[in-house]
Enzyme design. Structure first.
Site, PDB file in Angstrom:
ATOM      1  N   GLU A   1      -5.748 -10.623  -1.062  1.00  0.00           N
ATOM      2  CA  GLU A   1      -6.807 -10.629   0.052  1.00  0.00           C
ATOM      3  C   GLU A   1      -8.258 -10.621   0.350  1.00  0.00           C
ATOM      4  OE1 GLU A   1      -5.093  -7.079   2.252  1.00  0.00           O
ATOM      5  OE2 GLU A   1      -3.196  -7.498   1.775  1.00  0.00           O
TER       6      GLU A   1
ATOM      7  N   GLU B   1       0.644  -1.504  -0.139  1.00  0.00           N
ATOM      8  CA  GLU B   1      -0.125  -0.436  -0.224  1.00  0.00           C
ATOM      9  C   GLU B   1       0.786   1.139   0.275  1.00  0.00           C
ATOM     10  OE1 GLU B   1      -2.665  -0.691   2.819  1.00  0.00           O
ATOM     11  OE2 GLU B   1      -3.804  -2.573   2.990  1.00  0.00           O
TER      12      GLU B   1
HETATM   13  O1  G3I Z   1      -1.639  -6.255  18.621  1.00  0.00           O
HETATM   14  C1  G3I Z   1      -2.358  -6.927  19.557  1.00  0.00           C
HETATM   15  C2  G3I Z   1      -1.408  -7.610  20.506  1.00  0.00           C
HETATM   16  O2  G3I Z   1      -0.702  -7.465  21.576  1.00  0.00           O
HETATM   17  C3  G3I Z   1      -2.308  -9.057  20.918  1.00  0.00           C
HETATM   18  O3  G3I Z   1      -1.784 -10.149  21.287  1.00  0.00           O
HETATM   19  C4  G3I Z   1      -3.360  -9.358  19.781  1.00  0.00           C
HETATM   20  C5  G3I Z   1      -4.211 -10.229  20.099  1.00  0.00           C
HETATM   21  O4  G3I Z   1      -4.765 -10.723  19.363  1.00  0.00           O
HETATM   22  O5  G3I Z   1      -4.137  -8.621  18.787  1.00  0.00           O
HETATM   23  C6  G3I Z   1      -2.906  -7.824  18.492  1.00  0.00           C
HETATM   24  O6  G3I Z   1      -3.918  -6.707  17.675  1.00  0.00           O
HETATM   25  C7  G3I Z   1      -4.291  -6.547  16.655  1.00  0.00           C
HETATM   26  C8  G3I Z   1      -4.116  -7.700  15.599  1.00  0.00           C
HETATM   27  O7  G3I Z   1      -4.378  -6.819  14.306  1.00  0.00           O
HETATM   28  C9  G3I Z   1      -4.699  -8.949  16.168  1.00  0.00           C
HETATM   29  O8  G3I Z   1      -6.152  -8.648  16.596  1.00  0.00           O
HETATM   30  C10 G3I Z   1      -3.311  -4.968  16.405  1.00  0.00           C
HETATM   31  O9  G3I Z   1      -3.216  -4.357  17.000  1.00  0.00           O
HETATM   32  C11 G3I Z   1      -4.151  -4.459  15.106  1.00  0.00           C
HETATM   33  O10 G3I Z   1      -3.165  -3.366  14.134  1.00  0.00           O
HETATM   34  C12 G3I Z   1      -4.309  -6.025  14.006  1.00  0.00           C
HETATM   35  O11 G3I Z   1      -4.737  -5.229  13.380  1.00  0.00           O
HETATM   36  C13 G3I Z   1      -4.650  -6.283  11.826  1.00  0.00           C
HETATM   37  C14 G3I Z   1      -4.688  -4.749  10.195  1.00  0.00           C
HETATM   38  O12 G3I Z   1      -3.889  -5.610   9.619  1.00  0.00           O
HETATM   39  C15 G3I Z   1      -3.156  -4.082  10.896  1.00  0.00           C
HETATM   40  O13 G3I Z   1      -1.925  -4.878  11.294  1.00  0.00           O
HETATM   41  C16 G3I Z   1      -5.885  -6.971  10.796  1.00  0.00           C
HETATM   42  O14 G3I Z   1      -6.065  -7.919  11.912  1.00  0.00           O
HETATM   43  C17 G3I Z   1      -5.291  -7.190   9.474  1.00  0.00           C
HETATM   44  O15 G3I Z   1      -7.092  -8.062   8.953  1.00  0.00           O
HETATM   45  C18 G3I Z   1      -5.205  -6.093   8.532  1.00  0.00           C
HETATM   46  O16 G3I Z   1      -4.630  -6.559   7.207  1.00  0.00           O
HETATM   47  C19 G3I Z   1      -4.693  -6.005   6.549  1.00  0.00           C
HETATM   48  C20 G3I Z   1      -3.235  -6.452   5.743  1.00  0.00           C
HETATM   49  O17 G3I Z   1      -1.948  -6.230   6.325  1.00  0.00           O
HETATM   50  C21 G3I Z   1      -2.937  -4.849   4.609  1.00  0.00           C
HETATM   51  N1  G3I Z   1      -4.717  -5.049   4.039  1.00  0.00           N
HETATM   52  C22 G3I Z   1      -5.355  -4.049   5.356  1.00  0.00           C
HETATM   53  C23 G3I Z   1      -6.013  -5.240   5.252  1.00  0.00           C
HETATM   54  C24 G3I Z   1      -6.701  -5.012   6.075  1.00  0.00           C
HETATM   55  O18 G3I Z   1      -6.735  -4.259   7.154  1.00  0.00           O
END
Ligand code: G3I
Length: 403
Positions: free
Chosen positions: A263, A146
């Site tokens: 995705e 992105e």
């Molecule tokens: O940080 C915590 C961690 O400490 C904790 O143990 C864990 C428990 O499940 O959660 C962690 O957090 C979150 C993680 O998702 C798991 O739910 C993160 O804070 C959160 O930022 C993360 O979000 C992910 C996001 O990308 C950012 O990385 C989403 O799951 C994921 O679906 C999303 O995927 C993105 C692709 O990488 C790129 N394209 C868009 C897509 C959707 O946004």
């Protein structure tokens, strides 16, 4: 809708079986917790042949502290993949989200006052360590994710233009952060396929699709070691036009690049309950992508962004409900979209003569069939066939003659 979990017990009912025969990557984004969950691990290994970390292999989790690397979750995913004959896709080495706070508070601001040289060193160290650690384990990386702005109005005045997204990487280093990232990833793991991944780059009529192609062309001109492009395909269940996608996909064939739908989720909207017609419409859209994948060797596969509707990041616009965008429902039952993809891949296998319809049945069920195709018995030991009466028998697609 009855819960169809036959893919767990009959491999020919799983997309994985047919994708394996076609040599297509058919994958799913999961968290490492799925690998130790009895249901999720069984479902993942039965229904898919490729996995990708939804977030655990991103910068914020692999280098939480500067120069201290965490591979725990990624290694668990690799162990699961290798134990189940699956591939592990890498996502992602550079992005403006999931950036640790010691780099930037939001992946956009340079609130740590990095100089270009310092931030290049940070980025190089990250990529060389992470891609180096997963050398031979990750077959393909989303190196940069992105990196384009959503505003590509530049296309109106410059048909070969593109506008980079303002991020800490781009703003401090310049556009060559992109080239350097690919060069370092290639140096760390020369055998890994290197992809540029984005969203909004799927429909040919969208300016961002043309801008993404322009960026990729400029990377190719600069000699950047890029192998493929990822089209994320985060859409609604009914707004993906096959011609739009096919026109975009064709551009990358002309560039000699691979392409993946990386995705996919096709969100339902505004309600908690949907009609069969709406599920069929979601299945039709999944079929569009599967057909594009089936017909083009350079479209190397397709991945969905979540194991089941209970594990999606997508909330529907109806407050409190999820978009139910994926292939398996809340109970891991195959939805019409999963069956739609299976039929597309199965028909391609049979049309290609890779497996005849009768072999489709016999393929790998450990059943001994006689010449008339009548099942005689199930065995793990084909040598037992030689105790049968004289004749020709078929076992797991092989012919056995008892004299
Ligand atoms: O940080 C915590 C961690 O400490 C904790 O143990 C864990 C428990 O499940 O959660 C962690 O957090 C979150 C993680 O998702 C798991 O739910 C993160 O804070 C959160 O930022 C993360 O979000 C992910 C996001 O990308 C950012 O990385 C989403 O799951 C994921 O679906 C999303 O995927 C993105 C692709 O990488 C790129 N394209 C868009 C897509 C959707 O946004």
């Amino acid at each position: 809708m009855p819960v169809d979990k036959s893919y767990l017990t009959d491999e020919t009912k799983s997309v994985r079986y047919w994708a394996d025969l076609l040599g297509k990557d058919f994958g799913v984004a999961i968290n490492s917790s799925a690998t130790t969950n009895a249901t999720q691990s069984a479902v993942t290994a039965a229904a898919f042949n490729t996995i990708v970390a939804e977030w655990e292999m991103k910068f914020a989790n692999t280098e939480k502290t500067r120069n201290v690397f965490n591979y725990k979750e990624g290694d668990a995913l690799y162990k699961f993949a290798s134990e189940n004959g699956m591939k592990l896709r890498g996502h992602c080495l550079v992005w403006h989200e999931s950036v640790p706070s010691w780099v930037s508070s939001d992946g956009i601001k340079n609130d740590k006052n990095w100089t270009r040289e310092e931030l290049l060193k940070v980025l190089k160290n990250h990529i060389m360590n992470v891609a180096g650690h997963y050398k031979g384990k990750v077959y393909e990386w989303d190196v940069v994710n992105e990196c384009l702005s959503n505003d590509q109005s530049i296309i109106k005045t410059n048909s070969s233009g593109y506008t980079m997204r303002n991020t800490v990487w781009y703003d401090v280093i310049g556009e060559d952060f992109l080239d350097s990232a690919f060069v370092w990833a290639h140096r760390a793991d020369p055998d890994a396929k290197l992809y540029l991944n984005d969203y909004g780059n799927e429909k040919w009529s969208d300016a961002k699709s043309k801008a993404f192609l322009n960026l990729v062309k400029s990377m190719k001109r600069r000699g950047v070691p890029i192998n493929g492009v990822g089209l994320q395909c985060h859409y609604n269940y009914n707004n993906l036009d096959s011609t739009e996608i096919a026109n975009t996909v064709y551009e990358y064939k002309k560039l000699g690049l691979e392409l993946k739908f990386t995705e996919i989720d096709l969100s339902m909207q505004n309600s908690q309950f949907y009609s069969d017609e709406q599920w069929e419409e979601q299945a039709r859209t999944y079929r569009v992508l599967a057909n594009i994948c089936r017909l083009r060797p350079y479209v190397t596969g397709m991945l969905v962004w979540g194991l089941s509707d209970g594990q999606t990041w997508v909330n529907s616009t109806a407050a409190g409900t999820k978009g139910q965008p994926l292939l398996l429902n809340y109970f891991y039952g195959a939805k019409p979209g999963y069956e739609a993809i299976r039929r597309v891949f199965r028909d391609k296998v049979i049309d290609s003569g890779i497996l005849s319809p009768s072999e489709e049945r016999v393929a790998r069920d450990n059943t001994v069939y006689d010449l008339t195709g009548k099942p005689r018995y199930v065995t793990d030991d084909p040598k037992s066939i030689y105790s049968l009466p004289k004749g020709l028998y078929i076992y797991n697609g092989q012919k056995y003659i008892v004299k």
